[in-house]
Scaffold this active site. Structure first.
Site, PDB file in Angstrom:
ATOM      1  CE  LYS A 126      -4.351   6.834   3.291  1.00 16.41           C
ATOM      2  NZ  LYS A 126      -4.918   6.937   1.955  1.00 16.41           N
TER       3      LYS A 126
ATOM      4  CG  HIS B 287      -1.977   1.054   1.220  1.00 20.20           C
ATOM      5  ND1 HIS B 287      -2.046   2.047   2.177  1.00 20.20           N
ATOM      6  CD2 HIS B 287      -3.010   1.284   0.373  1.00 20.20           C
ATOM      7  CE1 HIS B 287      -3.063   2.830   1.921  1.00 20.20           C
ATOM      8  NE2 HIS B 287      -3.674   2.405   0.831  1.00 20.20           N
TER       9      HIS B 287
ATOM     10  CG  ASP C 169       1.731  17.554  22.324  1.00 23.22           C
ATOM     11  OD1 ASP C 169       0.524  17.704  22.594  1.00 23.22           O
ATOM     12  OD2 ASP C 169       2.487  16.805  22.956  1.00 23.22           O
TER      13      ASP C 169
ATOM     14  CE  LYS D  83      -0.900   4.617  -2.098  1.00 21.03           C
ATOM     15  NZ  LYS D  83      -1.621   4.515  -0.809  1.00 21.03           N
TER      16      LYS D  83
ATOM     17  CG  HIS E 112      -7.193   8.589  -0.478  1.00 19.44           C
ATOM     18  ND1 HIS E 112      -5.856   8.453  -0.815  1.00 19.44           N
ATOM     19  CD2 HIS E 112      -7.689   7.329  -0.439  1.00 19.44           C
ATOM     20  CE1 HIS E 112      -5.574   7.171  -0.993  1.00 19.44           C
ATOM     21  NE2 HIS E 112      -6.669   6.469  -0.763  1.00 19.44           N
TER      22      HIS E 112
ATOM     23  CG  ASP F 107      17.702  11.568 -12.667  1.00 19.17           C
ATOM     24  OD1 ASP F 107      17.653  10.447 -13.216  1.00 19.17           O
ATOM     25  OD2 ASP F 107      17.765  12.631 -13.305  1.00 19.17           O
TER      26      ASP F 107
END
Length: 520
Positions: free
Chosen positions: A420, A175, A425, A177, A418, A182
């Site tokens: 995350k 999952h 703090d 990515k 979508h 380069d």
């Protein structure tokens, strides 16, 4: 006892499905371990970073948030066009739509000018496209591998039968990515490749988030790609395809992509110029486009986790360590929020001890996976009782990232979350692929970046605050009778899952009473 004539045929179908699901792949030829290469010494990125040389500046890396779809797409295109030696792409989903076709065309164009392209796709989306991917892999500068592939390569019945017999293996997915150019620039986070992830779909669009990274930290993202690329679970697409690719099919793919681009040149994703008089976006090789800091860490799960062979999660452990250290405030953005019994207890204890906990997730109407919502819905009462503040994205309340109607002439579409993101703090933040759910913790491989730079943390905190505005999200609370209520910025109060149809409510309700929370 005599069976109907159709019964033997049913047995035959089941036998064939079972055979397809249990048949082994062809033995893999011996292949050498591909070593981590040094960053490219030539090319636009190398020249720019060589002149700027952030490594000599206390080893700082540059970071840029990509929180708007068109910009995220643009930076991928620009980075590919700057590539000189190699491009490495690791993706969970790569749609065969406008975004997928245009970016594949950019990779083919890079390969034509001599750039080596390594494309690693999880089979959750690649299955059924073997012939196309094998044709692309016929290019002398392109190699395509599929992670944890199904043995049956097409057909819902065969896939279902195989999942029935091999579910424990196939349930694990890659999952995380990565987009590495380069060895100098990387894009990582939660965004897949597809129109909806770049806010260019007419049906629904995701509010998503990734990070561009340049400088020393790219080395760690590059190292992670190489680990997954060398994994026994990364299978060359040529071994999966029924028919081998051929140069004429590669030429057909080239031709089809060129024809599609010519016919769809007015598509929003093709309009790279500024929109409606907005400022010209900063180029990739502009130091002012980034926040420079050495206070960042890249964390990724072991590749064996995505094959069901590893135990534990480096990302979950790192998040758990930060959660235990929170003293004042915790901000959470998680599209699939399934805290479970233990997570609910932890967040409740934090809230009851005086920590402000704010959670933004999808409402049932905005969630693209309705049954996953059940894992969150069953914990809402306990979280609210402990003082946790809950916000749910409105399906028509697209945040700042989705300025579709005004900027790009796209008709109104459903919004879905979508991104995350966690902010601890207001001192440290996390951006990655990790959802706060059992799948990310136990089943899928994940990755993410922890940053402690105050400028970046403030930017991410601001994203969270924009996402919980009343015009964007419902505020979930209790009514006078103790039941749930949802309030929006228009003064409306709902007593049931707002804007969600009967079918969605039914799916979520049934899932809520089933013992499937660990699978969500």
């Amino acid at each position: 006892m005599r069976y109907p004539v159709r019964f033997p045929w049913l047995l035959a179908v089941l036998f064939l499905a079972l055979a397809a699901g249990c048949a082994p792949l062809q033995p893999a030829p011996e292949r050498g371990w591909e070593a981590l290469e040094p960053p490219a010494s030539e090319g636009p990125l190398a020249e720019w970073l060589g002149e700027f040389d952030p490594a000599r500046n206390d080893g700082k890396s540059g970071f840029r948030l990509l929180d708007e779809g068109a910009e995220a797409f643009r930076w991928r295109v620009m980075s590919v066009r700057m590539a000189r030696e190699r491009i490495q792409v690791q993706a969970y989903i790569w749609r065969n739509d406008a975004a997928g076709r245009v970016l594949m065309g950019e990779l083919l164009a890079a390969a034509d000018r001599g750039v080596r392209v390594s494309l690693l796709l999880d089979d959750v989306d690649a299955r059924g496209r073997d012939a196309t991917l094998a044709a692309i892999a016929e290019h002398s500068n392109i190699e395509v591998r599929v992670f944890n592939p199904f043995r049956s390569r097409e057909g819902l019945l065969r896939a279902s039968a195989e999942f029935f017999f091999r579910g424990s293996d196939l349930n694990h997915r890659m999952h995380n990515k990565a987009w590495v150019v380069d060895g100098r620039l990387a894009i990582t986070g939660g965004r897949n490749v597809g129109d909806e992830y770049f806010e260019a779909s007419r049906d629904y669009n995701f509010a998503d988030l990734d990070l561009v990274v340049v400088g020393p930290l790219v080395r760690e993202i590059d190292r992670s790609f190489v680990e997954f690329w060398n994994s026994p679970g990364a299978i060359e697409v040529e071994r999966l395809a029924r028919e081998a690719g051929a140069m004429d099919r590669l030429a057909m793919q080239h031709g089809a992509l060129r024809a599609w681009v010519a016919q769809n040149h007015t598509h929003p994703l093709m309009r790279m110029e500024p929109l409606n008089g907005q400022p010209v976006p900063q180029p990739v090789a502009d130091p002012a486009a980034y926040v420079w800091t050495s206070r960042a860490e890249f964390v990724v799960d072991d590749e064996a986790k995505a094959r069901g062979r590893g135990k534990g999660s480096r990302v979950a452990d790192a998040l758990g360590e930060r959660l235990r250290g929170v003293e004042r405030e915790l901000l959470i953005v998680s599209p699939y929020f399934v805290p479970g019994r233990d997570g609910t207890a932890q967040l409740s204890r934090m809230s009851e001890s005086g920590v402000r906990v704010q959670v933004l997730t999808n409402s049932l109407a905005a969630n693209d996976v309705a049954f996953t919502h059940a894992g969150y819905a069953r914990r809402r009462h306990a979280l609210l009782d402990a003082g946790v503040e809950l916000f749910e994205l409105r399906p028509t309340g697209a945040p700042r990232w989705a300025r579709l109607e005004r900027d790009r002439g796209i008709e109104a579409s459903q919004a879905s979350l979508h991104s995350k993101l966690l902010v601890f703090d207001r001192e440290e933040a996390f951006v990655g692929s990790f959802n706060l759910d059992p799948r990310s913790a136990e089943t899928n491989s994940e990755s993410g970046v922890f940053v402690r730079d105050p400028v970046l943390v403030e930017q991410l905190q601001a994203l969270h605050q924009r996402g919980i505005r009343p015009r964007v999200a419902f505020r979930v609370g209790r009514d006078d009778t103790g039941g749930l209520e949802w309030r929006d910025g228009d003064g409306n109060v709902y007593q049931y899952e707002p804007k969600a149809g009967i079918w969605r409510r039914f799916i979520s309700g049934v899932t809520r009473i089933l013992p499937v929370e660990p699978l969500l």
